[in-house]
Structures are given as structure tokens and as C-alpha cells.
Design a protein around this motif. Sequence first.
Motif, PDB file in Angstrom:
ATOM      1  N   VAL A   7      81.744-125.159  -7.044  1.00  0.00           N
ATOM      2  CA  VAL A   7      80.851-124.599  -6.039  1.00  0.00           C
ATOM      3  C   VAL A   7      81.678-123.999  -4.906  1.00  0.00           C
ATOM      4  O   VAL A   7      82.617-124.631  -4.406  1.00  0.00           O
ATOM      5  N   LEU A   8      81.325-122.779  -4.513  1.00  0.00           N
ATOM      6  CA  LEU A   8      81.937-122.145  -3.349  1.00  0.00           C
ATOM      7  C   LEU A   8      80.875-122.018  -2.266  1.00  0.00           C
ATOM      8  O   LEU A   8      79.799-121.493  -2.511  1.00  0.00           O
ATOM      9  N   MET A   9      81.170-122.527  -1.076  1.00  0.00           N
ATOM     10  CA  MET A   9      80.250-122.410   0.045  1.00  0.00           C
ATOM     11  C   MET A   9      80.839-121.454   1.083  1.00  0.00           C
ATOM     12  O   MET A   9      81.950-121.655   1.571  1.00  0.00           O
ATOM     13  N   VAL A  10      80.074-120.400   1.401  1.00  0.00           N
ATOM     14  CA  VAL A  10      80.506-119.402   2.378  1.00  0.00           C
ATOM     15  C   VAL A  10      79.715-119.641   3.657  1.00  0.00           C
ATOM     16  O   VAL A  10      78.480-119.542   3.668  1.00  0.00           O
ATOM     17  N   ILE A  40      85.214-124.428   0.575  1.00  0.00           N
ATOM     18  CA  ILE A  40      84.480-123.849   1.696  1.00  0.00           C
ATOM     19  C   ILE A  40      85.284-122.713   2.300  1.00  0.00           C
ATOM     20  O   ILE A  40      86.487-122.848   2.549  1.00  0.00           O
ATOM     21  N   TYR A  41      84.600-121.587   2.515  1.00  0.00           N
ATOM     22  CA  TYR A  41      85.222-120.451   3.197  1.00  0.00           C
ATOM     23  C   TYR A  41      84.414-120.137   4.448  1.00  0.00           C
ATOM     24  O   TYR A  41      83.196-119.957   4.390  1.00  0.00           O
ATOM     25  N   TYR A  42      85.094-120.053   5.597  1.00  0.00           N
ATOM     26  CA  TYR A  42      84.458-119.709   6.865  1.00  0.00           C
ATOM     27  C   TYR A  42      84.740-118.234   7.176  1.00  0.00           C
ATOM     28  O   TYR A  42      85.900-117.826   7.248  1.00  0.00           O
ATOM     29  N   THR A  43      83.681-117.460   7.362  1.00  0.00           N
ATOM     30  CA  THR A  43      83.873-116.044   7.665  1.00  0.00           C
ATOM     31  C   THR A  43      84.392-115.880   9.094  1.00  0.00           C
ATOM     32  O   THR A  43      84.105-116.691   9.978  1.00  0.00           O
ATOM     33  N   SER A  44      85.142-114.796   9.299  1.00  0.00           N
ATOM     34  CA  SER A  44      85.690-114.514  10.627  1.00  0.00           C
ATOM     35  C   SER A  44      85.291-113.129  11.123  1.00  0.00           C
ATOM     36  O   SER A  44      85.512-112.806  12.286  1.00  0.00           O
ATOM     37  N   PHE A  53      86.962-112.071  -2.325  1.00  0.00           N
ATOM     38  CA  PHE A  53      87.238-111.517  -3.644  1.00  0.00           C
ATOM     39  C   PHE A  53      88.359-112.308  -4.315  1.00  0.00           C
ATOM     40  O   PHE A  53      88.265-112.672  -5.494  1.00  0.00           O
ATOM     41  N   SER A  54      89.415-112.605  -3.573  1.00  0.00           N
ATOM     42  CA  SER A  54      90.538-113.366  -4.117  1.00  0.00           C
ATOM     43  C   SER A  54      90.121-114.784  -4.489  1.00  0.00           C
ATOM     44  O   SER A  54      90.516-115.307  -5.540  1.00  0.00           O
ATOM     45  N   ILE A  55      89.304-115.405  -3.627  1.00  0.00           N
ATOM     46  CA  ILE A  55      88.849-116.772  -3.912  1.00  0.00           C
ATOM     47  C   ILE A  55      87.992-116.800  -5.172  1.00  0.00           C
ATOM     48  O   ILE A  55      88.153-117.686  -6.033  1.00  0.00           O
ATOM     49  N   ILE A  56      87.093-115.843  -5.305  1.00  0.00           N
ATOM     50  CA  ILE A  56      86.228-115.794  -6.489  1.00  0.00           C
ATOM     51  C   ILE A  56      87.055-115.563  -7.745  1.00  0.00           C
ATOM     52  O   ILE A  56      86.809-116.170  -8.800  1.00  0.00           O
ATOM     53  N   GLU A  57      88.075-114.707  -7.648  1.00  0.00           N
ATOM     54  CA  GLU A  57      88.952-114.460  -8.791  1.00  0.00           C
ATOM     55  C   GLU A  57      89.721-115.719  -9.185  1.00  0.00           C
ATOM     56  O   GLU A  57      89.826-116.051 -10.364  1.00  0.00           O
ATOM     57  N   ASP A  58      90.270-116.422  -8.194  1.00  0.00           N
ATOM     58  CA  ASP A  58      91.140-117.572  -8.478  1.00  0.00           C
ATOM     59  C   ASP A  58      90.361-118.856  -8.767  1.00  0.00           C
ATOM     60  O   ASP A  58      90.698-119.597  -9.689  1.00  0.00           O
ATOM     61  N   TYR A  59      89.342-119.111  -7.977  1.00  0.00           N
ATOM     62  CA  TYR A  59      88.589-120.372  -8.083  1.00  0.00           C
ATOM     63  C   TYR A  59      87.520-120.312  -9.172  1.00  0.00           C
ATOM     64  O   TYR A  59      87.157-121.322  -9.761  1.00  0.00           O
ATOM     65  N   ASP A  60      87.020-119.104  -9.444  1.00  0.00           N
ATOM     66  CA  ASP A  60      86.004-118.872 -10.482  1.00  0.00           C
ATOM     67  C   ASP A  60      84.778-119.774 -10.275  1.00  0.00           C
ATOM     68  O   ASP A  60      84.426-120.577 -11.137  1.00  0.00           O
ATOM     69  N   PRO A  61      84.096-119.653  -9.125  1.00  0.00           N
ATOM     70  CA  PRO A  61      82.942-120.532  -8.858  1.00  0.00           C
ATOM     71  C   PRO A  61      81.790-120.240  -9.806  1.00  0.00           C
ATOM     72  O   PRO A  61      81.606-119.112 -10.270  1.00  0.00           O
ATOM     73  N   GLN A  62      81.010-121.286 -10.091  1.00  0.00           N
ATOM     74  CA  GLN A  62      79.823-121.142 -10.944  1.00  0.00           C
ATOM     75  C   GLN A  62      78.541-121.203 -10.138  1.00  0.00           C
ATOM     76  O   GLN A  62      77.448-121.010 -10.668  1.00  0.00           O
ATOM     77  N   ARG A  63      78.673-121.458  -8.843  1.00  0.00           N
ATOM     78  CA  ARG A  63      77.558-121.414  -7.899  1.00  0.00           C
ATOM     79  C   ARG A  63      78.143-121.067  -6.535  1.00  0.00           C
ATOM     80  O   ARG A  63      79.170-121.630  -6.147  1.00  0.00           O
ATOM     81  N   ILE A  64      77.500-120.155  -5.820  1.00  0.00           N
ATOM     82  CA  ILE A  64      77.953-119.790  -4.480  1.00  0.00           C
ATOM     83  C   ILE A  64      76.825-120.080  -3.496  1.00  0.00           C
ATOM     84  O   ILE A  64      75.680-119.667  -3.711  1.00  0.00           O
ATOM     85  N   LEU A  65      77.145-120.782  -2.418  1.00  0.00           N
ATOM     86  CA  LEU A  65      76.171-121.124  -1.394  1.00  0.00           C
ATOM     87  C   LEU A  65      76.424-120.269  -0.159  1.00  0.00           C
ATOM     88  O   LEU A  65      77.563-120.132   0.296  1.00  0.00           O
ATOM     89  N   SER A  66      75.354-119.719   0.390  1.00  0.00           N
ATOM     90  CA  SER A  66      75.444-118.882   1.575  1.00  0.00           C
ATOM     91  C   SER A  66      74.846-119.622   2.766  1.00  0.00           C
ATOM     92  O   SER A  66      73.657-119.943   2.776  1.00  0.00           O
ATOM     93  N   VAL A  67      75.664-119.885   3.776  1.00  0.00           N
ATOM     94  CA  VAL A  67      75.209-120.559   4.993  1.00  0.00           C
ATOM     95  C   VAL A  67      75.347-119.564   6.140  1.00  0.00           C
ATOM     96  O   VAL A  67      76.423-119.374   6.702  1.00  0.00           O
TER      97      VAL A  67
END
Length: 291
Positions: A7-10, A40-44, A53-67
Motif C-alpha cells: 500500500v502506498l499512501m500519498v 507513505i509519501y508527503y507531497t511538498s 513516479f519513481s516510488i510507483i516504479e520501485d515499490y509497485d503498490p497494489q493500492r494507493i491511498l489519497s489523503v
Amino acid sequence: MADFSRVLMVVNPISGGKDKSDIIEEVEKQVSERNLELEIYYTSGKGDKEALFSIIEDYDPQRILSVGGDGTIKLIAELLTDDSIPIGIFPAGSANGLAENLNLDGNNAELTRIALGNKFRLIDAILINDELCLHISDIGLNAALIKNYQEGNIRGKLGYLIQSIPTLIKSDFPFQFKIEVDGKEISRKAVLIAVANAKKYGTGSKINPNGRYDDGKFEILIFKEFNIPQILQTFREHVNLDEDFLEIISAVEAKIFSQKNIPFQIDGEYRGDIKEVTARISPVKIKIAVP
């Protein structure tokens, strides 16, 4: 058991002027209970698209959460090339139009269960001036309000309210538009023209009673006058808007021209003063976790 593990949380830490720590804690709790991995990625506001883009390529998440708000969802959606990765939404922005239209509401525990759940909806996206639009774009009075809001210091609905009066005083409406759709050209005077899949703005105002996220079309909404009684009608459960106030045209592709540069916004983000808007349905659908 979940059929995914990563899971990737943005998180947009400043959206809506809201603290996101309670949301993050609840997600961490439920992810841990399900034995899922979480990044977890915090936008700046700087380099976010390239970093994600790099995180999605490397981590290959199967669910992305938008906060965050609509802009955070859009940031994620623009990086997805198909509908294989579902997006879970936590409405935590100044305006949360997509969440409002998909009835995504509730406490953090409930929103987390939905975001990590297995019920989804495929929604259409619109390419507007080659930029993705998931909710509503418009040119004219509302975009002028968003421009003034973003230049102000107060966030949330109070910030919009504070900017509404000076926006009305300064705006030189109605504007003269030309619209090309289905091989026809029409001319209209209007206070604003919106391009929308959604039924309503994040404020709850129902401006597009014909709106559907999955019909392969969008609506061109021509607001011909600034009519306060009709505007108040849009906040009712059953909307009955006068044709002299609102004209609706369904389309899969359209062009809108203005005689002069006027404010333009996409999904709640001011995009400059422009004269021309092109819109077409995107070939890529977006997969959203829903109740």
C-alpha cells in the motif's frame, strides 16, 4: 484476507488546513492488522510527480491511498496508465468534490475500511487542454473565485466565502463564448461554462443533474446569469433549474472559446486566464474504492 500486500499512501500535509495525523494512525493500524506493507509519501508541491513516479516504479503498490483534496487524487491518477491499481480516498482538502460525488464520507476507521476494501467503481476522466480532470473544470466566475481563494490566506469553506464578494465586484461578467460540439457551433453569453462528469461541486451544490461518471460522456454546463435563487436551488435534494439559468449539452469532445482571457480552473486548481478550452473523454478509466 486482502488480495494485495503493498500500500502506498500519498499525504498532502497542508490541504484544507487540516491535521492528517489521525488518518495516518488509523491507516497504519488497519494495515498492520492485515499484515500489509505501507509506504507513505508527503507531497511538498515541488517535484511530486517525478518522485511519485519513481516510488510507483520501485515499490509497485497494489493500492494507493489519497489523503488530501481533489488535487491529490488527480496527482495520483495522472501517473496511472490503466485501471489496475485502485485508489482509496480520504477527503481532507479545502474542496473534496470527487469524494462528495462518490458518497465517500465517514470517520477515519470507516474510510480506511473502504479504501482497503474490495468494492470499486470505474470512472471516466476528461482530458481538458491535455490535463486530466476527474471532477469539474470551468472558465469564468467560479474559476475567478478559486483564483482569489488561492491568492488569499484563509483555507477551507470560510476562505471561499470571504473571497466571494470581491470576486463578484471585480468580475466583468457575462462573458461571450463560442462552443464547438458535434460538428455544430453555437454562441452564448454566460457567467461561467463548466465541463463536468460530476453532479456537484465539493460544496454540495448540484450543478449537473445529468452527470454520470461511467457513461463515456461529459456535460457542458452553460450558466447564463448570476441568479441567487437558482444558485440556492442547487443545494436542494431535488434540483429544478430554469433553462434561462442553465443549459446542458452532453458531449465526448468539445471546444470552448472566449473573446478575451478569463480565469480557468481544473478540479479546484486555478490554471491561468485563457481564451480556449478543449475537452475530450480520456481512454483511461480510474478505479476508485467505494462504499
